[in-house]
Design an enzyme around this catalytic site. Structure first.
Site, mmCIF file in Angstrom:
data_model
loop_
_atom_site.group_PDB
_atom_site.id
_atom_site.type_symbol
_atom_site.label_atom_id
_atom_site.label_comp_id
_atom_site.label_asym_id
_atom_site.label_seq_id
_atom_site.Cartn_x
_atom_site.Cartn_y
_atom_site.Cartn_z
ATOM 1 N N HIS A 157 0.670 -0.789 -0.023
ATOM 2 C CA HIS A 157 0.201 -0.276 -0.158
ATOM 3 C C HIS A 157 0.903 1.845 0.224
ATOM 4 C CE1 HIS A 157 -3.636 -3.152 1.209
ATOM 5 N NE2 HIS A 157 -2.720 -3.435 2.076
ATOM 6 N N SER A 276 14.556 19.275 -16.928
ATOM 7 C CA SER A 276 13.556 20.081 -17.452
ATOM 8 C C SER A 276 14.237 21.389 -18.030
ATOM 9 C CB SER A 276 12.682 21.181 -16.111
ATOM 10 O OG SER A 276 12.201 21.770 -16.469
ATOM 11 N N LYS A 282 16.520 19.671 -12.327
ATOM 12 C CA LYS A 282 15.138 18.605 -12.118
ATOM 13 C C LYS A 282 16.138 17.666 -12.823
ATOM 14 C CE LYS A 282 11.578 18.322 -11.072
ATOM 15 N NZ LYS A 282 10.306 18.900 -12.337
ATOM 16 N N GLU A 289 8.752 6.671 -17.268
ATOM 17 C CA GLU A 289 6.856 7.195 -17.243
ATOM 18 C C GLU A 289 6.970 6.800 -18.242
ATOM 19 O OE1 GLU A 289 7.531 11.369 -15.003
ATOM 20 O OE2 GLU A 289 7.575 11.807 -16.948
#
Length: 491
Positions: A157, A276, A282, A289
């Site tokens: 979880h 980024s 970043k 993804e």
């Protein structure tokens, strides 16, 4: 790839229906480059069989083979206009050698021709997907072997649950991918059956040898019933379903890596990340993804394919023309995602100290302490209650529970001292994430010894599946040589 009925007056009927506003709508030429080579192989095998069966003369077969060689050398882009690649190749052959070129289509229909071409090309794509998946598993196994002692947090979880190891975590995905590989191999074997010779759907009066064309094309058997042969697309369903299953495995792996990267518990190689356009600090795990999103592409392909096929009557329906693209899309997307996922794992860095620290967070060793108390004679539910009390004590002071908390909770719950059930040293050990992992040496568990056994099995499975791929590839290569030799004997 057009799939339409062809009778003895097909040339006349094609002329009659060669124009009109629907011509472009019916055409599949834009998508047919993928099966250009497959169609040439199918043409050659069919003509070779016709010559051996004395349906066409040897010199006629030689002329057709020569024309097909010229078509292949010129390439797909040089084909004349046609409703599909099959018609375009036939037209090019007829333009080159005259009416005798039309004998190439004797005793077959575009229905069995295209079904054969799809299977011929898809089996190559599946074999590549399987080989890439085996390589992916090998990368996971190699990294796991190097990290059997690298403790990391395990979650349920998304909450800290129990400490485990990088090897145990990676092995879980390698084992899942092993099953995905087996399903892909099954799909390959059922795809690798020949429908050629079924004609439109009801067979042919010509004395064809279906086993011969299957052998020349490297198929392992026949789709026996002629109606089933031209209309069945369950091999597409099985293939796309297996690919969708693999993509789901990859999606879970990608999500785990994204979460771990967010927590600073894995460092992705720069080749599998980006920065980024506005925030230079970043480091984004965007390849993962996209791997994660591939499961959506694959499941959508499966849904689209099943919806297209649902309720179609036997035997041929033009809907089938739109079915195959789902398989091409799925196999391309999932194969690419598998390769990227393997590369991301193979080049990642695992920071041992942060991983070990995180492994003990959230009182993740609680179950190990409860197990220890249960081994000392307490009912597990009583041990569970003791550890729950210890957890509450730690939480009250915003700290991880320690030996003193367990001692106090034991006396509170049982009225007895902790020493009656477990030595203090043993409890201290159970509270340590590394020792907690080492204690769980049951088969398939995370302890280094158990992990080594699992990795031995995973390594053996990789080798077996690599051999399976090689065996199938060798069979295809041998068939290609047989076909080449037959064609050369007529030239």
């Amino acid at each position: 790839m057009h799939e339409g009925d062809d009778g003895p007056d097909s040339v006349v009927r094609r002329d009659r229906f060669s124009g009109g506003p629907a011509r472009e709508f019916l055409s599949s030429m834009d998508a047919d480059e993928r099966i250009f080579t497959a169609d040439l192989a199918v043409d050659r095998a069919h003509v070779a069989m016709l010559a051996e069966q004395d349906v066409v003369a040897d010199d006629e077969a030689g002329a057709i083979f020569g024309a097909l060689d010229d078509v292949e050398q010129a390439g797909f882009e040089a084909l004349p206009e046609g409703e599909d690649v099959h018609e375009a190749i036939e037209t090019a052959v007829i333009d080159a050698v005259g009416g005798v070129g039309g004998k190439m289509h004797t005793a077959r229909s575009r229905n069995d021709e295209v079904a054969t071409c799809i299977r011929y090309r898809l089996r190559d794509d599946l074999l590549e997907a399987i080989a890439v998946t085996v390589g992916f598993r090998e990368q996971l196994t190699e990294v796991a072997t190097a990290h059997t002692d690298t403790v990391m947090p395990g979650y349920t979880h998304l909450q800290p649950a129990q400490p485990t190891t990088v090897a145990h975590w990676l092995s879980s995905y390698a084992q899942a991918a092993e099953r995905d590989t087996a399903r892909l191999l099954d799909a390959y074997d059922r795809t690798n059956q020949s429908p050629l010779g079924a004609a439109a759907f009801a067979g042919t009066p010509f004395d064809v040898d279906r086993e011969r064309t299957a052998d020349l094309l490297g198929f392992e058997g026949l789709v026996e019933n002629s109606m089933d042969a031209v209309s069945a697309r369950d091999f597409l369903v099985e293939s796309v379903a297996a690919l969708a299953g693999l993509s789901t495995t990859l999606s879970g792996l990608a999500e785990d890596l994204i979460v771990l990267a967010n927590k600073g518990l894995v460092e992705l190689d720069d080749d599998y990340a980006s920065t980024s356009s506005i925030m230079p600090q970043k480091k984004n795990p965007d390849t993962l993804e996209l791997v994660r999103s591939t499961a959506g592409d694959a499941s959508a392909a499966l849904d689209g394919l099943l919806t297209t096929l649902k309720g179609l009557p036997r035997s041929y329906n033009r809907d089938l023309q739109n079915a195959t693209g789902y398989a091409w899309n799925a196999v391309d997307a999932v194969t690419a995602a598998t390769e990227v996922a393997g590369g991301a794992v193979g080049t990642a860095t695992w920071p041992e100290e942060p991983l070990e620290t995180a492994a003990g967070e959230g009182f993740s060793t609680a179950t190990g302490v409860a197990d220890l108390l249960a081994m000392g004679g307490l009912p597990f539910r009583t041990a569970h209650e003791i550890v729950a009390h210890a957890a509450e004590a730690g939480a009250a002071r915003d700290d991880e529970p320690g030996l003193a908390d367990v001692e106090a909770a034991t006396r509170e719950v049982t009225g007895s001292a902790l020493a009656e059930f477990a030595a203090a040293e043993a409890v201290e050990s159970a509270l340590d994430p590394t020792e907690s992992v080492s204690s769980r040496d049951s088969r398939g568990g995370p302890a280094p010894g158990a992990a080594d056994e699992t990795l031995d099995d995973l390594t053996s499975a990789v080798a077996a599946h690599r051999d399976a791929v090689q065996t199938r590839q060798t069979n295809l290569d041998d068939a290609a040589k047989r076909l080449q030799e037959v064609v050369a004997s007529h030239e």
